[in-house]
Design a protein around this motif. Structure first.
Motif, mmCIF file in Angstrom:
data_model
loop_
_atom_site.group_PDB
_atom_site.id
_atom_site.type_symbol
_atom_site.label_atom_id
_atom_site.label_comp_id
_atom_site.label_asym_id
_atom_site.label_seq_id
_atom_site.Cartn_x
_atom_site.Cartn_y
_atom_site.Cartn_z
ATOM 1 N N LEU A 174 0.868 -1.157 0.000
ATOM 2 C CA LEU A 174 0.000 0.000 0.000
ATOM 3 C C LEU A 174 0.914 1.219 0.000
ATOM 4 O O LEU A 174 1.823 1.308 0.829
ATOM 5 C CB LEU A 174 -0.886 0.007 1.253
ATOM 6 C CG LEU A 174 -1.758 1.239 1.468
ATOM 7 C CD1 LEU A 174 -2.889 1.270 0.455
ATOM 8 C CD2 LEU A 174 -2.316 1.231 2.882
ATOM 9 N N GLN A 175 0.712 2.127 -0.966
ATOM 10 C CA GLN A 175 1.531 3.336 -1.019
ATOM 11 C C GLN A 175 0.628 4.541 -1.219
ATOM 12 O O GLN A 175 -0.411 4.450 -1.874
ATOM 13 C CB GLN A 175 2.550 3.264 -2.158
ATOM 14 C CG GLN A 175 3.640 2.253 -1.904
ATOM 15 C CD GLN A 175 4.854 2.471 -2.786
ATOM 16 O OE1 GLN A 175 5.165 3.575 -3.194
ATOM 17 N NE2 GLN A 175 5.546 1.378 -3.085
ATOM 18 N N THR A 176 1.061 5.665 -0.653
ATOM 19 C CA THR A 176 0.348 6.924 -0.819
ATOM 20 C C THR A 176 1.309 7.917 -1.440
ATOM 21 O O THR A 176 2.455 8.041 -1.001
ATOM 22 C CB THR A 176 -0.160 7.446 0.536
ATOM 23 O OG1 THR A 176 -1.008 6.452 1.116
ATOM 24 C CG2 THR A 176 -0.946 8.731 0.373
ATOM 25 N N ILE A 177 0.839 8.614 -2.486
ATOM 26 C CA ILE A 177 1.660 9.628 -3.135
ATOM 27 C C ILE A 177 0.898 10.944 -3.168
ATOM 28 O O ILE A 177 -0.328 10.960 -3.205
ATOM 29 C CB ILE A 177 2.089 9.205 -4.559
ATOM 30 C CG1 ILE A 177 0.880 8.946 -5.462
ATOM 31 C CG2 ILE A 177 3.004 7.993 -4.519
ATOM 32 C CD1 ILE A 177 1.226 8.722 -6.919
ATOM 33 N N ASP A 178 1.639 12.042 -3.120
ATOM 34 C CA ASP A 178 1.074 13.379 -3.216
ATOM 35 C C ASP A 178 1.563 14.014 -4.509
ATOM 36 O O ASP A 178 2.737 13.889 -4.860
ATOM 37 C CB ASP A 178 1.516 14.251 -2.037
ATOM 38 C CG ASP A 178 0.873 13.840 -0.734
ATOM 39 O OD1 ASP A 178 -0.348 13.613 -0.727
ATOM 40 O OD2 ASP A 178 1.591 13.747 0.272
ATOM 41 N N LEU A 179 0.652 14.701 -5.193
ATOM 42 C CA LEU A 179 0.994 15.381 -6.432
ATOM 43 C C LEU A 179 0.447 16.802 -6.404
ATOM 44 O O LEU A 179 -0.600 17.054 -5.811
ATOM 45 C CB LEU A 179 0.394 14.632 -7.627
ATOM 46 C CG LEU A 179 0.866 13.200 -7.770
ATOM 47 C CD1 LEU A 179 -0.275 12.239 -7.599
ATOM 48 C CD2 LEU A 179 1.517 13.007 -9.106
ATOM 49 N N ALA A 180 1.146 17.709 -7.085
ATOM 50 C CA ALA A 180 0.679 19.077 -7.200
ATOM 51 C C ALA A 180 -0.528 19.110 -8.139
ATOM 52 O O ALA A 180 -0.498 18.508 -9.212
ATOM 53 C CB ALA A 180 1.791 19.968 -7.739
ATOM 54 N N ALA A 181 -1.562 19.804 -7.722
ATOM 55 C CA ALA A 181 -2.783 19.894 -8.527
ATOM 56 C C ALA A 181 -2.820 21.234 -9.253
ATOM 57 O O ALA A 181 -2.600 22.279 -8.651
ATOM 58 C CB ALA A 181 -4.004 19.764 -7.624
#
Length: 123
Positions: free
Chosen positions: A77-84
């Protein structure tokens, strides 16, 4: 969501169209391979984010403003953050390889890749 079944599974390509600005200008995506646990080779996942382009009923990315590539093993399980970018924008997810549960003795004939979840708040 596009390409995501009621049970949360997506195949080789899936997407979310977002029409509201997320807090902090970032979108968080949780990617799960936990339910598989079949001992197969790792999956390569690419996530692209960018302004939403529409052509009739067809939706796509007008441009890629942020992107992440990662490799996940079954059971992760991985969580990633991206610029919107400013809304409306699109989040596209691409997975290779996919697997058919039927190849492992299950009745499900679909080609499945990952269970994605888009998180737009602090959750």
């Amino acid at each position: 969501p596009e390409g995501i079944a009621q049970d949360g599974w997506a195949g080789a390509a899936s997407a979310y169209d977002v029409y509201a600005a997320p807090p902090g200008g970032r979108v968080r995506l949780q990617l799960s391979l936990i339910p598989w646990n079949i001992g197969s080779r790792p999956s390569t996942i690419r996530v692209d984010v960018g302004p939403l382009a529409t052509d009739g009923a067809a939706r796509s990315l007008a441009d890629v403003t942020d992107s992440r590539s990662l490799t996940m093993d079954q059971g992760q399980l991985q969580t990633i953050d991206l610029a919107a970018p400013p809304p409306p924008f699109r989040v596209e997810i691409h997975v290779d390889p996919t697997y058919a549960p039927a190849s492992f003795g299950r009745p499900d004939q679909r080609q499945l890749g990952i269970q994605p979840s888009l998180i737009l708040g602090d959750g």
